[in-house]
Design a protein around this motif. Structure first.
Motif, PDB file in Angstrom:
ATOM      1  N   VAL A  45       0.999  -1.076  -0.073  1.00  0.00           N
ATOM      2  CA  VAL A  45      -0.044   0.143   0.033  1.00  0.00           C
ATOM      3  C   VAL A  45       0.705   1.299  -0.002  1.00  0.00           C
ATOM      4  O   VAL A  45       0.483   2.470  -0.819  1.00  0.00           O
ATOM      5  CB  VAL A  45      -0.988   0.229   1.384  1.00  0.00           C
ATOM      6  CG1 VAL A  45      -1.787   1.331   1.472  1.00  0.00           C
ATOM      7  CG2 VAL A  45      -2.054  -1.176   1.198  1.00  0.00           C
ATOM      8  N   SER A  46       1.807   1.153   0.816  1.00  0.00           N
ATOM      9  CA  SER A  46       2.759   2.419   0.951  1.00  0.00           C
ATOM     10  C   SER A  46       3.409   2.855  -0.406  1.00  0.00           C
ATOM     11  O   SER A  46       3.453   3.747  -0.758  1.00  0.00           O
ATOM     12  CB  SER A  46       3.885   2.181   2.068  1.00  0.00           C
ATOM     13  OG  SER A  46       4.806   3.123   1.802  1.00  0.00           O
ATOM     14  N   GLN A  47       4.064   1.521  -1.141  1.00  0.00           N
ATOM     15  CA  GLN A  47       4.783   1.782  -2.159  1.00  0.00           C
ATOM     16  C   GLN A  47       3.855   2.179  -3.380  1.00  0.00           C
ATOM     17  O   GLN A  47       3.973   3.143  -4.309  1.00  0.00           O
ATOM     18  CB  GLN A  47       5.443   0.716  -2.725  1.00  0.00           C
ATOM     19  CG  GLN A  47       6.354   0.833  -3.799  1.00  0.00           C
ATOM     20  CD  GLN A  47       7.118  -0.458  -4.198  1.00  0.00           C
ATOM     21  OE1 GLN A  47       6.504  -1.681  -4.111  1.00  0.00           O
ATOM     22  NE2 GLN A  47       8.368  -0.429  -5.146  1.00  0.00           N
ATOM     23  N   LYS A  48       2.564   1.834  -3.320  1.00  0.00           N
ATOM     24  CA  LYS A  48       1.543   2.125  -4.277  1.00  0.00           C
ATOM     25  C   LYS A  48       1.243   3.426  -4.196  1.00  0.00           C
ATOM     26  O   LYS A  48       1.032   4.212  -5.224  1.00  0.00           O
ATOM     27  CB  LYS A  48       0.342   1.085  -4.275  1.00  0.00           C
ATOM     28  CG  LYS A  48      -0.487   1.033  -5.596  1.00  0.00           C
ATOM     29  CD  LYS A  48      -1.397  -0.253  -5.640  1.00  0.00           C
ATOM     30  CE  LYS A  48      -1.751  -0.602  -6.848  1.00  0.00           C
ATOM     31  NZ  LYS A  48      -2.404  -1.755  -6.695  1.00  0.00           N
ATOM     32  N   ARG A  49       0.987   4.264  -3.060  1.00  0.00           N
ATOM     33  CA  ARG A  49       0.764   5.452  -2.802  1.00  0.00           C
ATOM     34  C   ARG A  49       1.918   6.365  -3.300  1.00  0.00           C
ATOM     35  O   ARG A  49       1.647   7.275  -3.721  1.00  0.00           O
ATOM     36  CB  ARG A  49       0.427   5.700  -1.393  1.00  0.00           C
ATOM     37  CG  ARG A  49      -0.392   7.001  -1.080  1.00  0.00           C
ATOM     38  CD  ARG A  49      -0.239   7.180   0.507  1.00  0.00           C
ATOM     39  NE  ARG A  49      -1.073   6.154   1.020  1.00  0.00           N
ATOM     40  CZ  ARG A  49      -0.943   5.781   2.242  1.00  0.00           C
ATOM     41  NH1 ARG A  49       0.227   6.282   2.852  1.00  0.00           N
ATOM     42  NH2 ARG A  49      -1.552   4.704   2.999  1.00  0.00           N
ATOM     43  N   ARG A  50       2.862   5.872  -3.208  1.00  0.00           N
ATOM     44  CA  ARG A  50       4.530   6.497  -3.400  1.00  0.00           C
ATOM     45  C   ARG A  50       4.800   6.702  -4.890  1.00  0.00           C
ATOM     46  O   ARG A  50       4.801   7.659  -5.400  1.00  0.00           O
ATOM     47  CB  ARG A  50       5.696   6.164  -2.599  1.00  0.00           C
ATOM     48  CG  ARG A  50       6.759   6.926  -2.622  1.00  0.00           C
ATOM     49  CD  ARG A  50       7.752   6.630  -1.567  1.00  0.00           C
ATOM     50  NE  ARG A  50       7.952   5.082  -1.566  1.00  0.00           N
ATOM     51  CZ  ARG A  50       8.826   4.452  -2.030  1.00  0.00           C
ATOM     52  NH1 ARG A  50       9.527   4.996  -2.835  1.00  0.00           N
ATOM     53  NH2 ARG A  50       8.900   3.125  -2.005  1.00  0.00           N
ATOM     54  N   THR A  51       4.612   5.488  -5.657  1.00  0.00           N
ATOM     55  CA  THR A  51       5.258   5.499  -6.852  1.00  0.00           C
ATOM     56  C   THR A  51       3.959   5.106  -7.875  1.00  0.00           C
ATOM     57  O   THR A  51       4.557   5.120  -9.193  1.00  0.00           O
ATOM     58  CB  THR A  51       6.248   4.160  -6.821  1.00  0.00           C
ATOM     59  OG1 THR A  51       5.681   2.970  -6.552  1.00  0.00           O
ATOM     60  CG2 THR A  51       7.234   4.600  -6.016  1.00  0.00           C
ATOM     61  N   GLY A  52       2.734   4.911  -7.529  1.00  0.00           N
ATOM     62  CA  GLY A  52       1.884   4.496  -8.303  1.00  0.00           C
ATOM     63  C   GLY A  52       1.550   2.814  -8.568  1.00  0.00           C
ATOM     64  O   GLY A  52       0.578   2.609  -9.174  1.00  0.00           O
ATOM     65  N   SER A  53       2.511   2.209  -8.328  1.00  0.00           N
ATOM     66  CA  SER A  53       2.633   0.796  -8.572  1.00  0.00           C
ATOM     67  C   SER A  53       3.374   0.067  -7.586  1.00  0.00           C
ATOM     68  O   SER A  53       4.322   0.649  -6.751  1.00  0.00           O
ATOM     69  CB  SER A  53       3.171   0.223  -9.742  1.00  0.00           C
ATOM     70  OG  SER A  53       4.629   0.650  -9.959  1.00  0.00           O
ATOM     71  N   ALA A  54       2.987  -1.106  -7.322  1.00  0.00           N
ATOM     72  CA  ALA A  54       3.624  -2.017  -6.132  1.00  0.00           C
ATOM     73  C   ALA A  54       4.589  -3.201  -6.721  1.00  0.00           C
ATOM     74  O   ALA A  54       4.094  -3.745  -7.583  1.00  0.00           O
ATOM     75  CB  ALA A  54       2.744  -2.648  -5.155  1.00  0.00           C
TER      76      ALA A  54
END
Lengths: 109, 142
Positions: A45-54
């Motif tokens: 969730v954190s990476q998706k919020r930061r970069t748009g993909s996980a």
């Protein structure tokens, strides 16, 4: 008749946890699954919020390593973790690493 | 997936497995742990097999590298090769197969009633692995 005998807390918190594991053997696996899930979901969730993909393989590996380190610490006290559970944790860690290294996604590591 | 990336991925996965198992066994020895990973026979034999495959990979790659420098001219427009260049791919793939087998045995058990499902899944993984290798060396398998 009581279905569960409360552990003796006067001999230390570690003995209380061992008493809990003895009474409820699923306690340790569920505890490790909880750690794995928290790290995996939190990271994704954190990476998706930061970069748009996980990068799911990367977070699966990090979650596995976190669980592995906790499982190793549990081996220092008799009765906290079974050998079979430790083996499953190690195998899941190896699988996650295998997934990460053969993954074709562009990751951040 | 390119040839170099594919081989690097498999070798790194094998080294990762060896490192994890060695760390767990070393941790148990250093701290006199009550649960020791080396007491599990399958993990021990897997670690030994992976070590052997990696040593074989190193030896073969080093031997193949020398082939480049051992070519000789024996006449006009005639040259003998110093040796065959190969990367011992099968040994590295064997490690991948060992990882998958260990995982299925330790996570799903060895129940004969469930065996056909595990066998089918293992076969599917093997097929995917061979298609990857085919695609890497020969082109698109589609």
């Amino acid at each position: 008749m009581a279905k569960y005998t409360a552990p003796n807390l006067t001999s230390g918190i570690d003995d209380a946890i061992v008493g809990t594991v003895t009474a409820v053997p699923i306690f340790t696996p569920m505890f490790l699954i909880f750690i794995f899930g928290i790290v995996l979901m939190g990271g994704i969730v954190s990476q998706k919020r930061r970069t748009g993909s996980a990068d799911i393989p990367m977070w699966a590996t990090i979650a596995s390593l976190s669980t592995f380190m906790i499982a190793l610490a549990l081996t220092l006290k008799e009765g906290l973790i079974d050998l079979n559970i430790l083996v499953v944790v190690v195998v899941v860690t190896i699988f996650s690493g295998f997934w990460l290294f053969t993954s074709r996604t562009r990751n951040e590591i | 997936m390119g040839q170099i990336r594919f081989i690097v991925g498999l070798v790194m996965a094998a080294l990762f497995a060896v490192a994890i198992i060695s760390f767990a066994i070393g941790f148990a020895n250093d701290n006199s742990a009550f649960v020791d990973l080396s007491n599990n026979s399958k993990i021990s034999s897997f670690s030994t097999d992976t070590d052997t495959n990696m040593e074989s990979f190193t030896t073969t790659v080093n031997g193949s590298g020398k082939a480049f420098f051992e070519n000789k001219l024996i006449g006009e427009d005639t040259e003998t090769a110093g040796g065959q260049f190969k990367t011992n791919t099968l040994g590295v793939v064997a490690t991948m197969s060992s990882i998958i087998t260990l995982g299925f045995q330790e996570i799903f058990g060895q129940d004969t009633n469930f065996g056909i499902i595990l066998g089918a899944i293992t076969g599917l993984f093997a097929l995917m692995a061979w298609l990857y290798i085919w695609k890497t060396w020969k082109g698109n398998p589609d």
